[in-house]
Design an enzyme around this catalytic site. Sequence first.
Site, PDB file in Angstrom:
ATOM      1  N   SER A   1      -4.736   6.715  -3.230  1.00 35.62           N
ATOM      2  CA  SER A   1      -4.437   5.265  -2.610  1.00 35.62           C
ATOM      3  C   SER A   1      -5.211   4.223  -3.072  1.00 35.62           C
ATOM      4  CB  SER A   1      -4.160   5.440  -1.085  1.00 35.62           C
ATOM      5  OG  SER A   1      -3.717   4.148  -0.587  1.00 35.62           O
TER       6      SER A   1
ATOM      7  N   ASP B   1       7.395   7.225  -1.874  1.00 39.24           N
ATOM      8  CA  ASP B   1       6.114   6.471  -1.179  1.00 39.24           C
ATOM      9  C   ASP B   1       6.611   5.088  -0.828  1.00 39.24           C
ATOM     10  OD1 ASP B   1       3.617   5.295  -0.544  1.00 39.24           O
ATOM     11  OD2 ASP B   1       2.772   6.357  -2.538  1.00 39.24           O
TER      12      ASP B   1
ATOM     13  N   HIS C   1       3.592   8.675   1.089  1.00 36.24           N
ATOM     14  CA  HIS C   1       2.196   8.216   0.656  1.00 36.24           C
ATOM     15  C   HIS C   1       1.127   9.274   0.625  1.00 36.24           C
ATOM     16  CE1 HIS C   1      -0.465   5.225  -0.882  1.00 36.24           C
ATOM     17  NE2 HIS C   1      -1.265   5.374   0.290  1.00 36.24           N
TER      18      HIS C   1
ATOM     19  N   TYR D   1      -7.714   2.990   1.752  1.00 33.48           N
ATOM     20  CA  TYR D   1      -7.876   1.905   2.536  1.00 33.48           C
ATOM     21  C   TYR D   1      -8.066   2.010   3.960  1.00 33.48           C
ATOM     22  CZ  TYR D   1      -6.593  -3.022   3.603  1.00 33.48           C
ATOM     23  OH  TYR D   1      -6.372  -4.460   4.092  1.00 33.48           O
TER      24      TYR D   1
END
Length: 327
Positions: free
Chosen positions: A185, A273, A303, A94
Site C-alpha cells: 500500500s 481492491d 486491499h 498508511y
Amino acid sequence: MPLTDFGLDELGDYRPKSTAPHDFDAFWWRTLAEARSQGGAVTADRVTARHLLRTVDVDDVRFPGWNGDPVAAWLLRPRGAAGPLPVVVTYIGYSGGRGLPTDHLLWSAAGYAQLVVDSRGQGHDTPDRHAGEGTQWTEGFMTRGIESPDQYYYRRLITDCVRAVDAVAELPGLDPDRVVVTGGSQGGGLALAVAGLAGDRVAAVLPDVPYLCHFRRAVQISGDGPYQEIAKYLRWHSRHRVEPAFTTLDYFDGVHFAQRATAPALFSVGLMDPVCPPSTVYAAFNHYAGEDRTMTVWPFADHGGGYGSNPPVQLDWLHERGLGTEL
C-alpha cells in the site's frame, strides 16, 4: 468486494498518458541534495535481549532523513549469519509505523537482513517536526501541505525512505549491492519512489498493491481509504484548488517514479481492491522503465492482496534473480 474497475485484459493494456512536471528531476535532486547536506550519523544499538528473541539479532537504528531529522528503524538479522547479507528495506502502510521487531520476522527467517523504516508522523518513534509548515485540511496526511510541492508531507517521507538506502552502506554486515526495497500500500508506493530516485543502488523492488499512484484516477474512483481525504478537500475547495492540488501531487506520483526505475520489479494487485484501484497499480506497472517487471494478480483479493500467499512468491522471484540467500 465486487469488481469496480477495468477487466484484466484492459488492465494489461492500460497505459494512460502521464507527463511528469518539467522540473520533476530537478525538484528531487535538490530535495535529496539538501537532505544529504545536513549530515548526521547512523547509529545502531543492540536490543535483542529486550525482545526475548533467540534466532535473530535486533538493532534499534537511527539515521538522518529529511532536513537531517533522525528517523527510527529496526534492523533484524539472522543470528550467527555470515555477512555481508542481502538487505530488504521495508516501508510501512498508511497510518502505521515500524511497530515492534516481533512484527517483522519473515525476512530474517529466510536469511535476509531487514531494515524496517518508521514513517514520520505516522509511527510513534519519528515525529514530523515540520508539519506546521503546510496546512492540513483533513484528518490524515494526504492534504498536509498540499498547497506546495516544497511543503507537501510526502516530500519529507519519501526523502526519509531514500536516506534509508543511503544508511545501508553505513551499517555493518549488509551488502549495499543487494538492496531490495518493498512495502504494501503506502509502503509499496514509497518503494516505487525509492526505486525511481536511488537508481542502481536498488537491486530489486517489490511494490505490493502500491498506493500513491495515478492520483487523478485514484481520487475519482477509489471507494475506500485515504485517497478520500483528497476528495473531501476538493469537495470543499473545488472552485479554486483542484488544479493546484494535482499539480502538487504530480511531484509524488508513483507513475512518474516508475518511469525512472530500472531495477527488476515484482508488483502485486488485488482486482477487487477498493483502496488502490487496479487501474492505478497497472498505470505504474505499464509505465515501469525496467524490462524485468512482473505482476502477481490476485483475482478475488481486496486491499490485502495475496495476504500470506504473497511472501513465497517474492522469495522464489528473488532467488530466480540471484538475490536469495544460502540454504
